[in-house]
Scaffold this motif. Sequence first.
Motif, PDB file in Angstrom:
ATOM      1  N   GLN A   1     -27.471 -20.495   3.528  1.00 13.64           N
ATOM      2  CA  GLN A   1     -26.825 -19.214   3.832  1.00 13.64           C
ATOM      3  C   GLN A   1     -27.311 -18.647   5.162  1.00 13.64           C
ATOM      4  O   GLN A   1     -26.514 -18.168   5.975  1.00 13.64           O
TER       5      GLN A   1
ATOM      6  N   MET B   1     -21.458 -15.836  -1.389  1.00 12.67           N
ATOM      7  CA  MET B   1     -22.673 -15.936  -0.583  1.00 12.67           C
ATOM      8  C   MET B   1     -22.385 -15.943   0.918  1.00 12.67           C
ATOM      9  O   MET B   1     -23.290 -15.807   1.715  1.00 12.67           O
TER      10      MET B   1
ATOM     11  N   PRO C   1     -16.998 -18.228  -3.924  1.00 12.11           N
ATOM     12  CA  PRO C   1     -18.386 -17.753  -4.019  1.00 12.11           C
ATOM     13  C   PRO C   1     -18.638 -16.709  -2.937  1.00 12.11           C
ATOM     14  O   PRO C   1     -18.126 -16.813  -1.827  1.00 12.11           O
TER      15      PRO C   1
ATOM     16  N   LYS D   1     -22.189 -24.732  -6.039  1.00  9.63           N
ATOM     17  CA  LYS D   1     -23.292 -24.406  -6.957  1.00  9.63           C
ATOM     18  C   LYS D   1     -24.644 -24.903  -6.465  1.00  9.63           C
ATOM     19  O   LYS D   1     -25.653 -24.225  -6.622  1.00  9.63           O
TER      20      LYS D   1
ATOM     21  N   THR E   1     -25.554 -22.074  -2.557  1.00 10.48           N
ATOM     22  CA  THR E   1     -26.414 -21.055  -3.156  1.00 10.48           C
ATOM     23  C   THR E   1     -27.820 -21.032  -2.557  1.00 10.48           C
ATOM     24  O   THR E   1     -28.574 -20.089  -2.798  1.00 10.48           O
TER      25      THR E   1
END
Length: 166
Positions: free
Chosen positions: A73, A27, A25, A64, A68
């Motif tokens: 983050q 992010m 991912p 997920k 996210t």
Amino acid sequence: MINKIFSVFLIYITAISMAKAQNRPDMFDWKPLEEALELAEQNDKKVLVYANAVWCTYCKKMEKEVFTQESVQEITNEHFYSVWMDIESDEKLTFRDQEMTQIQFSRAMRITGTPTFIFFDSEGEIIAGQPGFIPEEMYLQILEFVGTDAYLDQSFSEFADIEAEN
């Protein structure tokens, strides 16, 4: 015939490796371990190793449902350099001046399940490890606890109790 079989096998292995790399991912700004440790020392940040496996259901759930989230983050990028670690990868890395595969690193860290999170301080010393899927709120508390150095002065339960009061 053997050359043909070997060629097909090589193409298959290459495709799997490329698929693994593409499944990360985006992010986080994933860094190789050695780069993350160098940057952490230079910038007084920590390193967060996310040890996972391609087949790991709880890793996908973490990616997920938790990774996210904007709050996850933000706090991750504020306090940590993130490292993606595939516990089954033959990809080489250097740790404490020793070259090894990600498999060997995972064994050296005693990672027996995925996902597992390993926190390093800015000097490259292990702070703690945490295995398993971690729900968002708990994960945020862990990131805050380690990222702000609260672990130096109190236990996690004391920290969580204070956070719950606020």
